[in-house]
Write an enzyme that holds these catalytic residues in place. Structure first.
Site, short mmCIF file in Angstrom:
data_model
loop_
_atom_site.label_atom_id
_atom_site.label_comp_id
_atom_site.label_asym_id
_atom_site.label_seq_id
_atom_site.Cartn_x
_atom_site.Cartn_y
_atom_site.Cartn_z
N ASP A 2 0.85 -1.20 0.00
CA ASP A 2 0.00 0.00 0.00
C ASP A 2 0.88 1.24 0.00
O ASP A 2 2.05 1.19 0.40
CB ASP A 2 -0.95 -0.01 1.19
N GLU A 13 -0.17 -0.45 5.80
CA GLU A 13 0.84 0.14 6.69
C GLU A 13 0.74 1.65 6.73
O GLU A 13 0.86 2.27 7.80
CB GLU A 13 2.24 -0.30 6.25
#
Length: 451
Positions: free
Chosen positions: A92, A156
């Site tokens: 991500d 994250e």
């Protein structure tokens, strides 16, 4: 770099790695599904899963984590009796922010001035490629000498803790002798660095309400309480006159004894405008690695274009607080909320909502894995010794893994050196650093297997 079979293999694989990073960067995998389609993150997750399967990984799975995102897991068996190493990265990315500020499109990997530009190129899709390159080099030169687990997180950057909670519920899944977190980076290009500490993180949304509805600023201005003005005062209270973070009750006098960061070099790396002062006191290393830092990440307020002469009834902001090693994040949460409430003026109503958090981290640099890493870096970066630096950012999973596996050694490396400008417009990765850090990781795994 001197002649070395592993280094030669990595060099030969770099063109392929660029093609793969181009594919992976193209996914707009921001784990905020109000802004970006969930399908973009799912596409990136499937890309990573397919890459692991192609390398012979077993038990490859898309793990549905409690925050509604997916983490990718895979296991590559090594020789019988070998140690187990967990390799971490995340697929991500941060939102691209102002796309007009990008010289090239944020989700199109573009080569310019010897660097590869694109959102996630360094943080941390490049880390995914670093792991793949290291493993491919080992397979081409005698095989992977340890058991490998890979985990690629899907949220994250949002700090919502999905993988952390999943790991706590399935403690056997990520168990390893050593964990290599591929989400840090060198102090600067060409200087091999292991990150030995991380600040923790608190994300808190604060809302101030003062009126039932907006009012005409001419008719009521001067007596009616302005929620936006009240919020500005609250946010201003988080900084002293010199810019030092001031959260009531939270110590802010920590010091950093390791690698230092010269003021002028920091100004250049941070691109501070001429004549603008740095904030805070103490050394730069003290301020960014050993002390708390509060940042106003966003404010909901009327935009300048189209604004009307109105007193605002309500306003809200997102506040980020970085918490240094040695402090407890749960205590920091309580102190931050108490501070925001205490500094709200005029009796305005205030509410605080915790969005995410993570504990700070400090590594044990005396462990055998650090010796193996130092030897690997000495080969990949001839003439350079491994340095230790702090990192002002947060990786909440580190503390979760340290708590779950207290005997495991944890190392933080990666591609996010200052020129990478992670989280900003025009993020980039140095292909030379990708090459050298992939060699480093491969040699580390060889060294660690026999350590």
């Amino acid at each position: 770099m001197p002649s070395n079979p592993v280094a030669e293999t990595v060099a030969s694989l770099l063109p392929r790695a660029k093609e793969e990073l181009t594919e992976l960067v193209a996914f707009r995998s921001v784990a905020d599904f109000d802004q970006f389609p969930r399908s973009e993150s799912e596409g990136a997750a499937n890309w990573v899963a397919d890459a692991l399967r192609a390398e012979g990984f077993e038990d490859v799975a898309l793990l549905d984590t409690p925050d509604g995102t997916q983490s990718v897991y895979g296991h590559l068996p090594g020789p019988e009796g070998a140690k187990t190493v967990l390799l971490y990265a995340h697929y991500d990315v941060q939102p691209p922010l102002d796309e007009a500020a990008w010289v090239s499109p944020p989700f199109e990997l573009t080569e310019r001035d010897g660097r590869w530009y694109g959102r996630g190129a360094a943080d941390c899709k490049g880390g995914v490629l670093m792991h793949l390159l290291a493993l491919r080099a080992l397979k081409a030169n005698g095989g992977v000498p340890v058991h490998i687990k890979v985990i690629a997180e899907g949220s994250e950057e949002m700090g919502t803790g999905g993988l952390q909670r999943y790991a706590e519920a399935h403690p056997e899944l990520l168990a390893a002798d050593t964990v290599v977190i591929g989400d840090a980076g060198n102090f600067r290009v060409g200087l091999p660095t292991v990150t030995s500490s991380l600040r923790g993180m608190v994300l808190m949304r604060v809302r101030v309400d003062a009126l039932e509805g907006n009012l005409h600023s001419g008719q009521f201005g001067g007596a009616a309480p302005d929620a936006l003005a009240a919020l500005i005062r609250v946010l201003d209270s988080l900084r002293a006159e010199d810019g030092t973070t001031t959260v009531d009750g939270l110590p802010g006098d920590g010091t950093w004894d390791g690698l230092q960061y010269a003021d002028e070099q920091f100004r250049e790396d941070a691109k501070v405008l001429d004549g603008v002062e740095l904030v805070g006191s103490g050394t730069v290393a003290d301020r960014i690695w050993a002390r708390p830092a509060a940042t106003v990440l966003g404010i909901d307020a009327p935009p300048v274009v189209g604004a009307t002469p109105s007193i605002q009834a309500g306003a809200r902001a997102l506040v980020g607080l970085r918490v240094p090693p040695g402090a407890d994040v749960q205590q920091a949460i309580k102190l931050l909320e108490s501070h925001l409430v205490a500094h709200t003026p005029w009796g305005a109503r205030v509410s605080c909502e915790l969005i995410g958090h993570g504990q700070p981290f400090r590594a044990d640099t005396s462990s055998p894995a650090y010796e193996a890493m130092a030897a690997a870096m000495a080969v990949a970066y001839p003439g350079q010794e491994m340095s230790y630096a702090g990192h002002g950012g947060s990786i909440p999973l580190c503390n979760a893994l340290a708590a779950l596996y207290p005997d495991a050694e944890i190392l933080l490396i990666g591609l996010s050196e200052p020129e990478a400008q992670i989280h900003a417009a025009n993020e980039s990765v140095s292909p030379e650093e990708l090459e050298r850090m992939s060699v480093t990781e491969a040699l580390f795994l060889q060294n660690y297997a026999t350590n």
